[in-house]
Design an enzyme around this catalytic site. Sequence first.
Site, short mmCIF file in Angstrom:
data_model
loop_
_atom_site.label_atom_id
_atom_site.label_comp_id
_atom_site.label_asym_id
_atom_site.label_seq_id
_atom_site.Cartn_x
_atom_site.Cartn_y
_atom_site.Cartn_z
N VAL A 108 0.87 -1.18 0.00
CA VAL A 108 0.00 0.00 0.00
C VAL A 108 0.90 1.22 0.00
O VAL A 108 1.87 1.28 0.76
CB VAL A 108 -0.92 0.02 1.24
N CYS A 109 0.62 2.17 -0.88
CA CYS A 109 1.31 3.45 -0.87
C CYS A 109 2.83 3.26 -1.01
O CYS A 109 3.29 2.56 -1.91
CB CYS A 109 0.95 4.21 0.40
N ALA A 110 3.62 3.84 -0.10
CA ALA A 110 5.07 3.77 -0.18
C ALA A 110 5.61 2.37 0.05
O ALA A 110 6.80 2.12 -0.20
CB ALA A 110 5.70 4.72 0.83
N THR A 128 1.73 3.31 -7.01
CA THR A 128 1.87 3.79 -5.65
C THR A 128 1.09 5.10 -5.54
O THR A 128 0.37 5.48 -6.48
CB THR A 128 3.36 3.99 -5.29
N ALA A 161 -2.40 2.31 -4.55
CA ALA A 161 -2.15 3.72 -4.31
C ALA A 161 -2.12 4.00 -2.81
O ALA A 161 -1.86 3.09 -2.01
CB ALA A 161 -3.22 4.55 -5.02
#
Length: 311
Positions: A108-110, A128, A161
């Site tokens: 998730v994300c970073a 991302t 993202a």
Amino acid sequence: MTQIVFLLVPGLHLLDLAGPAQVFSTAAHNLDGAPYRLRYVAEQDDVPTAQGLPVRATTTWPELEPGDIVMVPGWRWGTGNPGWGRVGAATASRLAAHHQNGGTVASVCAGAFALAAAGLLDGRRCTTHHELQDELARRHPRANVVRDVLHVTDGRVVTSAGIASGIDLALHLIAVRHGPGAAARVARAMVVYARRNGDDQQIGAMLRHRSHLNDAVHRVQDLIDARFAEPLPLSALAAAGGVSQRTLTRLFGAATGLTPLRYQQLLRLEHAGHLIGQGVTVEAAARAVGFQDARMLRRLRSRTGATAARP
């Protein structure tokens, strides 16, 4: 018993962790045949979070089977805190080994940067948070970064993202393993409005056109957001904004670059796209969002570059 192993990295965002954890926990409680066991591992016992609430994890990894999922929540980027976002070589090797042994690895994300450090994004499509896409592409040029989508799956590597999109990623994994109906049951139990599709834009119409500072336009948008499926005469919208119809048209265009009608159509298109992605026919989706028939929906989707689904 399928294990969902969350790798906790210092500086992690709580919702990056809590969102997917809630999905799998809810699935284990509500779905027959979904025996999930959640585990939390880290390189240290106490893990600081971006929101200030420390969390505890074990430093001992469980034995992993091919059916297990290892997920890396993201962390706050660019804070200057030493150690935040750090993933050691041994941890990266564990991620790569699980995937090599047939397991699924997600981020998730970073968290995508941890997968990249493990070599899992080389030659693969990934995504991302929209604010980190350029940095991911710069640091890892062998990764094929897909921009402005919610989540991407490529060879048992699933990336999403930022922040709340981890819920969409986890619901997607539930749908893959147990079917869309099961994912819908979990979403309903969590009071999630809709399970968004992976290729949905990271920033929807409500966010893209809400960065202005005009109170009157925001009041009008509040009304359109709540009642987009209904006929909304310009006179009613102007009354909600406390301005004349002519003034509203001018202010709305200056603040959003759109007319009120075009903004309403964008909301209808987005919601129709969600429904169609979940198996609803074009005709039924058109009626649900306020179009009299599917012709207008097809025409608008064609203009915006969307691929019209077959009835």
